[in-house]
Design a protein around this motif. Structure first.
Motif, PDB file in Angstrom:
ATOM      1  N   PHE A  62     -31.028 -57.250  43.380  1.00 16.53           N
ATOM      2  CA  PHE A  62     -28.892 -56.197  43.646  1.00 16.53           C
ATOM      3  C   PHE A  62     -28.661 -57.139  42.170  1.00 16.53           C
ATOM      4  O   PHE A  62     -28.438 -58.511  42.400  1.00 16.53           O
ATOM      5  CB  PHE A  62     -28.728 -56.620  45.125  1.00 16.53           C
ATOM      6  N   GLU A  63     -27.467 -56.040  41.580  1.00 18.55           N
ATOM      7  CA  GLU A  63     -26.293 -57.234  40.592  1.00 18.55           C
ATOM      8  C   GLU A  63     -24.656 -56.152  41.688  1.00 18.55           C
ATOM      9  O   GLU A  63     -24.656 -55.274  41.986  1.00 18.55           O
ATOM     10  CB  GLU A  63     -26.420 -56.690  39.646  1.00 18.55           C
ATOM     11  N   VAL A  64     -24.232 -57.660  42.115  1.00 19.14           N
ATOM     12  CA  VAL A  64     -22.666 -57.484  42.770  1.00 19.14           C
ATOM     13  C   VAL A  64     -21.533 -57.937  42.237  1.00 19.14           C
ATOM     14  O   VAL A  64     -21.716 -59.232  42.017  1.00 19.14           O
ATOM     15  CB  VAL A  64     -23.349 -57.934  43.913  1.00 19.14           C
ATOM     16  N   LEU A  65     -21.187 -56.805  41.518  1.00 24.06           N
ATOM     17  CA  LEU A  65     -20.084 -57.419  40.664  1.00 24.06           C
ATOM     18  C   LEU A  65     -18.885 -57.516  41.812  1.00 24.06           C
ATOM     19  O   LEU A  65     -18.829 -57.015  42.621  1.00 24.06           O
ATOM     20  CB  LEU A  65     -19.229 -56.898  40.488  1.00 24.06           C
ATOM     21  N   THR A  66     -17.902 -59.433  42.011  1.00 23.38           N
ATOM     22  CA  THR A  66     -17.039 -59.620  43.201  1.00 23.38           C
ATOM     23  C   THR A  66     -15.995 -59.488  42.512  1.00 23.38           C
ATOM     24  O   THR A  66     -15.447 -60.297  41.375  1.00 23.38           O
ATOM     25  CB  THR A  66     -17.160 -60.082  44.204  1.00 23.38           C
ATOM     26  N   GLU A  67     -14.867 -59.675  42.888  1.00 26.29           N
ATOM     27  CA  GLU A  67     -13.574 -60.923  42.397  1.00 26.29           C
ATOM     28  C   GLU A  67     -12.929 -61.856  42.648  1.00 26.29           C
ATOM     29  O   GLU A  67     -12.853 -61.810  41.670  1.00 26.29           O
ATOM     30  CB  GLU A  67     -12.273 -59.990  43.202  1.00 26.29           C
ATOM     31  N   ASN A  68     -14.202 -62.359  44.081  1.00 31.72           N
ATOM     32  CA  ASN A  68     -13.900 -63.721  43.832  1.00 31.72           C
ATOM     33  C   ASN A  68     -14.664 -64.600  44.190  1.00 31.72           C
ATOM     34  O   ASN A  68     -16.160 -63.789  44.454  1.00 31.72           O
ATOM     35  CB  ASN A  68     -13.164 -64.296  44.910  1.00 31.72           C
ATOM     36  N   ARG A  69     -15.867 -65.847  43.503  1.00 30.22           N
ATOM     37  CA  ARG A  69     -16.968 -66.659  44.395  1.00 30.22           C
ATOM     38  C   ARG A  69     -16.878 -66.685  45.692  1.00 30.22           C
ATOM     39  O   ARG A  69     -18.512 -66.629  46.093  1.00 30.22           O
ATOM     40  CB  ARG A  69     -17.014 -67.684  43.925  1.00 30.22           C
ATOM     41  N   ASP A  70     -15.799 -66.819  46.420  1.00 28.96           N
ATOM     42  CA  ASP A  70     -16.016 -66.868  48.092  1.00 28.96           C
ATOM     43  C   ASP A  70     -17.028 -65.560  48.385  1.00 28.96           C
ATOM     44  O   ASP A  70     -18.147 -65.513  49.128  1.00 28.96           O
ATOM     45  CB  ASP A  70     -14.947 -66.960  48.806  1.00 28.96           C
ATOM     46  N   MET A  71     -17.184 -64.051  48.518  1.00 27.60           N
ATOM     47  CA  MET A  71     -16.513 -63.126  48.302  1.00 27.60           C
ATOM     48  C   MET A  71     -18.585 -62.675  47.904  1.00 27.60           C
ATOM     49  O   MET A  71     -19.406 -62.876  49.038  1.00 27.60           O
ATOM     50  CB  MET A  71     -16.407 -61.809  48.215  1.00 27.60           C
ATOM     51  N   ALA A  72     -18.816 -63.858  46.622  1.00 25.92           N
ATOM     52  CA  ALA A  72     -20.033 -63.755  46.566  1.00 25.92           C
ATOM     53  C   ALA A  72     -21.084 -64.493  47.459  1.00 25.92           C
ATOM     54  O   ALA A  72     -22.558 -64.720  47.805  1.00 25.92           O
ATOM     55  CB  ALA A  72     -20.007 -64.065  44.942  1.00 25.92           C
ATOM     56  N   GLU A  73     -20.769 -66.066  47.292  1.00 28.52           N
ATOM     57  CA  GLU A  73     -21.477 -66.862  48.110  1.00 28.52           C
ATOM     58  C   GLU A  73     -21.759 -66.829  49.579  1.00 28.52           C
ATOM     59  O   GLU A  73     -22.346 -66.841  50.578  1.00 28.52           O
ATOM     60  CB  GLU A  73     -20.339 -68.050  48.207  1.00 28.52           C
ATOM     61  N   ASN A  74     -20.535 -65.650  49.990  1.00 29.82           N
ATOM     62  CA  ASN A  74     -20.687 -64.762  51.386  1.00 29.82           C
ATOM     63  C   ASN A  74     -22.455 -64.002  51.792  1.00 29.82           C
ATOM     64  O   ASN A  74     -23.044 -64.142  52.686  1.00 29.82           O
ATOM     65  CB  ASN A  74     -19.491 -64.803  52.109  1.00 29.82           C
ATOM     66  N   ILE A  75     -22.456 -63.423  51.035  1.00 32.08           N
ATOM     67  CA  ILE A  75     -23.133 -62.850  50.904  1.00 32.08           C
ATOM     68  C   ILE A  75     -24.284 -62.989  50.668  1.00 32.08           C
ATOM     69  O   ILE A  75     -24.983 -62.664  51.411  1.00 32.08           O
ATOM     70  CB  ILE A  75     -22.817 -61.809  49.893  1.00 32.08           C
ATOM     71  N   ALA A  76     -24.048 -63.717  49.636  1.00 33.02           N
ATOM     72  CA  ALA A  76     -25.562 -64.865  49.534  1.00 33.02           C
ATOM     73  C   ALA A  76     -25.912 -66.010  50.345  1.00 33.02           C
ATOM     74  O   ALA A  76     -27.086 -65.691  51.295  1.00 33.02           O
ATOM     75  CB  ALA A  76     -25.445 -65.638  48.064  1.00 33.02           C
ATOM     76  N   ASP A  77     -24.819 -66.567  51.566  1.00 31.75           N
ATOM     77  CA  ASP A  77     -25.228 -67.100  52.105  1.00 31.75           C
ATOM     78  C   ASP A  77     -25.854 -66.483  53.214  1.00 31.75           C
ATOM     79  O   ASP A  77     -27.044 -66.697  53.878  1.00 31.75           O
ATOM     80  CB  ASP A  77     -23.832 -67.605  52.864  1.00 31.75           C
ATOM     81  N   GLU A  78     -25.295 -65.265  53.861  1.00 32.85           N
ATOM     82  CA  GLU A  78     -25.858 -64.516  54.981  1.00 32.85           C
ATOM     83  C   GLU A  78     -27.183 -64.012  54.891  1.00 32.85           C
ATOM     84  O   GLU A  78     -28.349 -63.971  55.429  1.00 32.85           O
ATOM     85  CB  GLU A  78     -24.871 -63.144  55.086  1.00 32.85           C
ATOM     86  N   ILE A  79     -27.894 -63.544  53.327  1.00 33.07           N
ATOM     87  CA  ILE A  79     -29.023 -62.931  53.353  1.00 33.07           C
ATOM     88  C   ILE A  79     -29.544 -64.096  53.368  1.00 33.07           C
ATOM     89  O   ILE A  79     -30.950 -63.832  53.864  1.00 33.07           O
ATOM     90  CB  ILE A  79     -29.324 -62.445  52.154  1.00 33.07           C
ATOM     91  N   ALA A  80     -29.433 -65.390  52.783  1.00 31.25           N
ATOM     92  CA  ALA A  80     -30.325 -66.070  52.991  1.00 31.25           C
ATOM     93  C   ALA A  80     -30.870 -66.908  54.242  1.00 31.25           C
ATOM     94  O   ALA A  80     -31.885 -66.706  54.497  1.00 31.25           O
ATOM     95  CB  ALA A  80     -29.398 -67.435  51.880  1.00 31.25           C
ATOM     96  N   VAL A  81     -29.752 -66.962  54.679  1.00 32.50           N
ATOM     97  CA  VAL A  81     -30.435 -67.149  56.375  1.00 32.50           C
ATOM     98  C   VAL A  81     -30.939 -66.308  57.214  1.00 32.50           C
ATOM     99  O   VAL A  81     -32.122 -66.335  57.727  1.00 32.50           O
ATOM    100  CB  VAL A  81     -28.640 -67.058  57.229  1.00 32.50           C
ATOM    101  N   LYS A  82     -30.333 -64.999  57.089  1.00 36.31           N
ATOM    102  CA  LYS A  82     -31.055 -63.552  57.433  1.00 36.31           C
ATOM    103  C   LYS A  82     -32.802 -63.476  57.084  1.00 36.31           C
ATOM    104  O   LYS A  82     -33.562 -63.386  57.660  1.00 36.31           O
ATOM    105  CB  LYS A  82     -30.345 -62.193  57.851  1.00 36.31           C
ATOM    106  N   PHE A  83     -32.703 -63.838  56.086  1.00 36.35           N
ATOM    107  CA  PHE A  83     -34.500 -62.763  55.587  1.00 36.35           C
ATOM    108  C   PHE A  83     -35.329 -64.448  54.359  1.00 36.35           C
ATOM    109  O   PHE A  83     -36.329 -63.646  54.057  1.00 36.35           O
ATOM    110  CB  PHE A  83     -33.747 -62.232  54.371  1.00 36.35           C
ATOM    111  N   PHE A  84     -34.010 -64.809  53.894  1.00 42.38           N
ATOM    112  CA  PHE A  84     -34.983 -66.296  53.259  1.00 42.38           C
ATOM    113  C   PHE A  84     -36.684 -67.189  53.585  1.00 42.38           C
ATOM    114  O   PHE A  84     -37.353 -67.562  52.467  1.00 42.38           O
ATOM    115  CB  PHE A  84     -34.637 -66.742  52.186  1.00 42.38           C
TER     116      PHE A  84
END
Length: 110
Positions: A62-84
Motif C-alpha cells: 500500500f502507498e498512502v499519501l497523508t497531509e500530516n505525519r500524525d495520520m500516517a503514524e496512526n494508520i501504521a500503529d493500528e495496522i501493526a498492533v492488529k496484524f504484524f
C-alpha cells in the motif's frame, strides 16, 4: 508548486488487503495505491507472479499519501498492533511532494 505530504508504505500479506484498506479509509486518507509485490525479509522469500493454487500467499504494498505525519503514524500503529504479530509486514514513512492531485491538493491545485 508542490504540496508537502507524507507517504506511508505498508508491505504485508495479500490476505489482509480488505482489512487494511478499511483502516486507511476510516482514518480519513483520501486514497491509496495497492501493488502486488514480492521479496525477501525476516519471514523468508515471498514471490509474486508465480502460479499458485491461491493468490492469498502473495504480498501487497500500500502507498498512502497523508497531509500530516500524525495520520500516517496512526494508520501504521493500528495496522501493526492488529496484524504484524501474526502476519508478515513492515510499514515506513517517507517525505513526499504532491505535484498534481486535485483531490489531495484542493480545487486550486498544488
Amino acid at each position: 508548486m508542490a504540496k508537502p505530504a507524507n507517504k506511508l508504505v505498508i508491505v504485508t500479506e495479500k490476505i489482509l488487503l480488505k482489512k487494511i484498506a478499511k483502516i486507511i479509509d476510516e482514518a480519513g486518507a483520501t486514497g491509496y495505491t495497492v501493488l502486488e509485490t514480492g521479496g525477501k525479509g525476516s519471514r523468508n522469500v515471498r514471490s509474486s507472479g508465480q502460479p499458485t493454487v491461491s493468490d492469498i500467499e502473495s504480498n501487497i504494498k500500500f502507498e498512502v499519501l497523508t497531509e500530516n505525519r500524525d495520520m500516517a503514524e496512526n494508520i501504521a500503529d493500528e495496522i501493526a498492533v492488529k496484524f504484524f504479530n501474526d502476519y508478515a509486514g513492515i510499514a515506513y514513512i517517507c517525505d513526499a511532494e504532491v505535484l498534481y492531485g486535485h483531490s489531495f491538493c484542493g480545487p486550486d491545485g498544488c
